[in-house]
Each structure stands twice: as structure tokens, then as C-alpha cells.
Design a protein around this motif. Sequence first.
Motif, PDB file in Angstrom:
ATOM      1  N   ALA A   1       0.836  -1.199   0.000  1.00 52.16           N
ATOM      2  CA  ALA A   1       0.000   0.000   0.000  1.00 52.16           C
ATOM      3  C   ALA A   1       0.872   1.250   0.000  1.00 52.16           C
ATOM      4  N   LEU A   2       1.981   1.177   0.719  1.00 54.78           N
ATOM      5  CA  LEU A   2       2.842   2.337   0.879  1.00 54.78           C
ATOM      6  C   LEU A   2       3.736   2.559  -0.332  1.00 54.78           C
ATOM      7  N   TRP A   3       4.326   1.471  -0.840  1.00 55.79           N
ATOM      8  CA  TRP A   3       5.372   1.617  -1.856  1.00 55.79           C
ATOM      9  C   TRP A   3       4.986   1.037  -3.218  1.00 55.79           C
ATOM     10  N   GLY A   4       3.800   0.458  -3.340  1.00 58.91           N
ATOM     11  CA  GLY A   4       3.402  -0.149  -4.610  1.00 58.91           C
ATOM     12  C   GLY A   4       4.024  -1.522  -4.797  1.00 58.91           C
ATOM     13  N   LYS A   5       3.720  -2.138  -5.955  1.00 56.54           N
ATOM     14  CA  LYS A   5       4.153  -3.516  -6.163  1.00 56.54           C
ATOM     15  C   LYS A   5       5.437  -3.625  -6.975  1.00 56.54           C
ATOM     16  N   GLY A   6       5.918  -2.488  -7.486  1.00 55.56           N
ATOM     17  CA  GLY A   6       7.043  -2.551  -8.417  1.00 55.56           C
ATOM     18  C   GLY A   6       8.371  -2.887  -7.762  1.00 55.56           C
TER      19      GLY A   6
ATOM     20  N   THR B   1      14.691  -4.862  -4.938  1.00 56.72           N
ATOM     21  CA  THR B   1      13.811  -5.181  -3.830  1.00 56.72           C
ATOM     22  C   THR B   1      12.390  -4.781  -4.200  1.00 56.72           C
ATOM     23  N   SER B   2      11.435  -5.416  -3.522  1.00 57.84           N
ATOM     24  CA  SER B   2      10.036  -5.100  -3.754  1.00 57.84           C
ATOM     25  C   SER B   2       9.263  -5.463  -2.500  1.00 57.84           C
ATOM     26  N   ALA B   3       7.998  -5.100  -2.474  1.00 54.00           N
ATOM     27  CA  ALA B   3       7.222  -5.294  -1.251  1.00 54.00           C
ATOM     28  C   ALA B   3       7.105  -6.773  -0.882  1.00 54.00           C
ATOM     29  N   ASP B   4       7.194  -7.674  -1.871  1.00 53.81           N
ATOM     30  CA  ASP B   4       7.131  -9.081  -1.460  1.00 53.81           C
ATOM     31  C   ASP B   4       8.471  -9.813  -1.578  1.00 53.81           C
ATOM     32  N   ALA B   5       9.559  -9.041  -1.522  1.00 54.85           N
ATOM     33  CA  ALA B   5      10.888  -9.662  -1.537  1.00 54.85           C
ATOM     34  C   ALA B   5      11.147 -10.468  -0.267  1.00 54.85           C
ATOM     35  N   GLY B   6      10.362 -10.169   0.783  1.00 58.75           N
ATOM     36  CA  GLY B   6      10.640 -10.799   2.070  1.00 58.75           C
ATOM     37  C   GLY B   6      10.312 -12.274   2.148  1.00 58.75           C
ATOM     38  N   ILE B   7       9.374 -12.729   1.308  1.00 58.58           N
ATOM     39  CA  ILE B   7       8.934 -14.124   1.428  1.00 58.58           C
ATOM     40  C   ILE B   7      10.112 -15.073   1.239  1.00 58.58           C
ATOM     41  N   MET B   8      10.766 -14.954   0.082  1.00 56.18           N
ATOM     42  CA  MET B   8      11.858 -15.867  -0.233  1.00 56.18           C
ATOM     43  C   MET B   8      13.031 -15.703   0.723  1.00 56.18           C
ATOM     44  N   LEU B   9      13.390 -14.420   0.987  1.00 57.46           N
ATOM     45  CA  LEU B   9      14.534 -14.181   1.874  1.00 57.46           C
ATOM     46  C   LEU B   9      14.271 -14.775   3.259  1.00 57.46           C
ATOM     47  N   GLY B  10      13.039 -14.633   3.743  1.00 56.05           N
ATOM     48  CA  GLY B  10      12.692 -15.180   5.051  1.00 56.05           C
ATOM     49  C   GLY B  10      12.805 -16.697   5.058  1.00 56.05           C
ATOM     50  N   LEU B  11      12.289 -17.333   4.005  1.00 55.64           N
ATOM     51  CA  LEU B  11      12.338 -18.801   3.970  1.00 55.64           C
ATOM     52  C   LEU B  11      13.781 -19.299   3.864  1.00 55.64           C
TER      53      LEU B  11
END
Lengths: 291, 233
Positions: free
Chosen positions: A112-117, A213-223
Motif C-alpha cells: 500500500a505504501l510503496w506499490g508492487k514494483g 527489492t520489492s514489497a514481497d521480496a521478504g517471502i523468499m529471503l525469510g524462507l
Amino acid sequence: MSSAFLQYLFSGLTIGSIYALAGLGFSIIYNASRVINFAQGEFIMIGAMATVSLTGLGLPLLAAAPLAVAATVLVGVAVAKFAITPARGASPVTLIIITIGISVFLRGAAQALWGKGFHVLPPFSGDAPFVVLGAVLLPQSLWVLGTTLVVIAGLGWFFGRTLHGKAMLATSCNPLAAQLVGIRVSGVVLGAFGLAALLGAVGGIVMAPITFTSADAGIMLGLKGFSAAVLGGLGNGAGAVLGGLIVGMAEAMSAGYLSSSYKEATAFAIILFVLLFMPQGLLGRAGTERV
Amino acid sequence: MLIIADLTSHYGRVRALSGITLSVNEGETVALIGANGAGKSTLLRAISGVQEVSGGKMSFQGTDIRTKAPQERVGLGIVQVPEGRQVFASLSVEDNLRLGAYRRRGPSVAADIVRMMELFPVLHARRHQAAGHLSGGQQQMLALARALMAHPRLLLLDEPSMGLSPALVWAVYQAIADLKRQGTTILLVEQNAHAALSLADRGYVIETGAVVLTGTGAELLKDDRVRAAYLGL
């Protein structure tokens, strides 16, 4: 040593450093609270995205990065205070599900804050590569490795030399006795989340110029960080670092020698193997000091 | 100093304390005697604040402590040596001592560590070793020294002789007797009733979560019920 191998080694070490920092975050939180925090990857993402957006506002990196780290630490502490502490006494599975919920929430808020790009941070000191024995080494890789070493040394000092660090170790070792000497255990949990957020944010920031980096970059890095922590032995600091480097290396080698489409699968093959055949991890029992 | 009235506590739906009333005066050594599961340890845990209480009153030096957090009670001077010693096994002996003074600040802490190592020389010899590598008796000494590092006004001792050889029991009781002579207020829980009552000024006998008998240590040692139930005479 072929230059191709050296090339994979460099990229494995670089990405492995970030997994190591994430794995340390998992272990620190696990030790303090027995929670497996699946929002660790989001800490990495927030650190990177906040830096991108602060430098976008015209701040120099030297100001933006510390601000982004501080903001991530605040998020980490808030997560512990408002989502983990109120559920104290809940079963581990419940707590894990709570952290998954937090990660979804943080990811949504970031979108919401930074968009999906995708966003990229310029390299800290230019992008003219060094050529070492025919392999290319980016200056940013040196930033990643150097920062990781500094952070690990800092953690060693914190846990080995400071009273707060020892109180954290004591709490993970024996929570009842920790309370009886007057350690506020809920404070230790807040501190652990803050520290894990700091590690994640620092890793995210130094890595952002290399990986985007992107708003959903955290999923893979976290796993991947979770794989690192489990491979090394959950709760073992040295194990998390070793695990991170192995996962990073395995990923780089399989991308190089097999196919880059297998790259993402490597970490999960490792984690399956560890969980099936050596659930205590590489250093899970040997180490006496659990960071 | 410590006044407890009608204290109740539950483990889930099981009642562990059903209305305990007792008091400890400044400078006294008080023993709690009772069988396994009578509620002695639960009471000490409740006094330290690590066991929830469901009713009754508890005050220390005139302050209501029922709602105080465990670390605040340590700050007031209520310090416990828990059952089973509970040293920080992976930390060094010296770090265990340092953490005992967690609520205190300042240079006197380092001096106290030196003092503890003089008091218990075995801790000095092993100060850099992980506490988990110490023998049971050494761990008991460490647990006691760690508690003393907090400068207790009221020292709670939970089964300090458990699992120790007779020679070590004697050594531990020597250490406790020294503390008593120095004026430390002590609340001592024991299954080893003879040792505890010989040392104590007063004693309480606890059965199924309530006080059934009280008197001076000497009186209780002579009491027929105590002799039959707890001294095996």
C-alpha cells in the motif's frame, strides 16, 4: 580453480551472508521466546524499501540507512509488543501462525505504501567491478561481506560482554531462573525482536543494490533464512551463519552448474533433507553457547 | 517482614494452596516442612511472583506485593534459590554470579563476585567453566552465591539439600547457618525436616496446601505428629 567456480563462490558468499543474518534473526527470537518468526523476511524488505524511499526523498545514504534500520527495529519491537506478548502462553503453533499473519500484514502495508514494483538502490561505492583471477567481484559484494562480518562481531560482543546480552542468553537457557534473578522476560522478547529486525534491515539494505527489492521480496529471503537457521541448528548462532553460507553457496553452485531455474529449489531441498534426516541441524547439540 | 494471609493458588483446576497463613519476622529463619506435593514449592514460587495466586494477601515490609512483577520483588530484596538449583547451564560460573546482581548497578558488583569466590573457593577455581559442568553440590553453592549477589533481605531456599550427599548437605547447611548468623532473613523449604528444624527459629508444617501445625523449631522436633510423619521416629 576455474574462474567460473570462483564467480559462483563470490555470489554464493554474498547472498549467503544475507541468509546468515536472517538465520541469526530466527535463532535470536527462537532462543528468547521459542517463537519461529516467519516475519523475519519482512524485516529485510522493510529495511531495503525504507532506504530506497528515503534516498528517493533526497536524503543521502548515510542518513537514510540508519533511519531505515531504526524504523525496522521499531516495527520489530511493535510486533513483539502488540502481537507476540499478548499471546504469551499460547502453543508454539499458534505463535507461528501469528507471525505468518504479521508477515502478510507487513507485506500488504508495504504494497500500500510503496506499490508492487521493483526498486533498486544505487551501489554504495560505484559499480566498477574488480576482476579476481578471471572472476568478477562487485564492490557491493565487499560491502555485503564486510557489513556481515562487522554485524557478527558486534553480536559476539553483545552476547559475550554486555549484561543485556548475557541476560538474553540466560533467559533462553533458563527462563524461570532468569525471572528469579530479576530479568524482565517480556523485555528480553522485545529486545530479541528488535535485534532480529536490526539484523534483517542491515542485510536488506546492503543487498538491495545487488538483488533489487520489492514489497514481497521478504517471502523468499525469510524462507532462506529459516533454512539457514534450521540447517545450522535452530537457536545456534554459529550454526545460523554456517547454514546461511551453505545455503547461499549451494544456491549459487546449482544455478551455475545445473540451471538457474533450480536455484530457488536448492534451499528447500536442503531444508527437507535436514528436517528428515538431521532435525537437530549441523551444530544443534555440539555448541554450548546458544546465541 | 513477610506476611501472608489466606493465600490460594491453582494449577489449572487443581488447588495447590488452599488458604496459607504465615509470617516471617526480620532476622528469623523459618522452615516449611511437608511431604512432596504439599504446596511448599508452590508457596515459594508465589512469593517470588512466578506462580499466579487466586486469592489472599501478601505483603513485604508493609508493601502489598501481590500485583508486583517478579523482577520488582527481586528489587525489593525477595530472592529465591529455586528447587533443582536452576543455574544458567550454558553460561560461565562468573556470568551466573554477575547475573545474580542483575537488578544492581555499580562497581560494588565486581567486588561482590570476588567475595562470593572467597566464600565458595570451588567457584573461583571454575569461574570460566560453564555452570552445567559443575557437580550437583557445586551447582547448589553457585545457586546460593548467585542469590546472595542480589543482596537479599529475604532469602527463599527451596530444598537446598535435595540430591546431595550427606557431606554436601552438611556443607550447604553450614553456609545457611553462616547467613543466619549474619542476620539474613531466611524462609527454608525442606523435606529433610531434621536438618531444617534444627536450624530454624520457627517452623510451619504444610499438608495439602494449608498450614496444619506451627511452633518453634525445637517444639516441632519434639512434636509426636512431626516425629511420626516427617522424622520417621
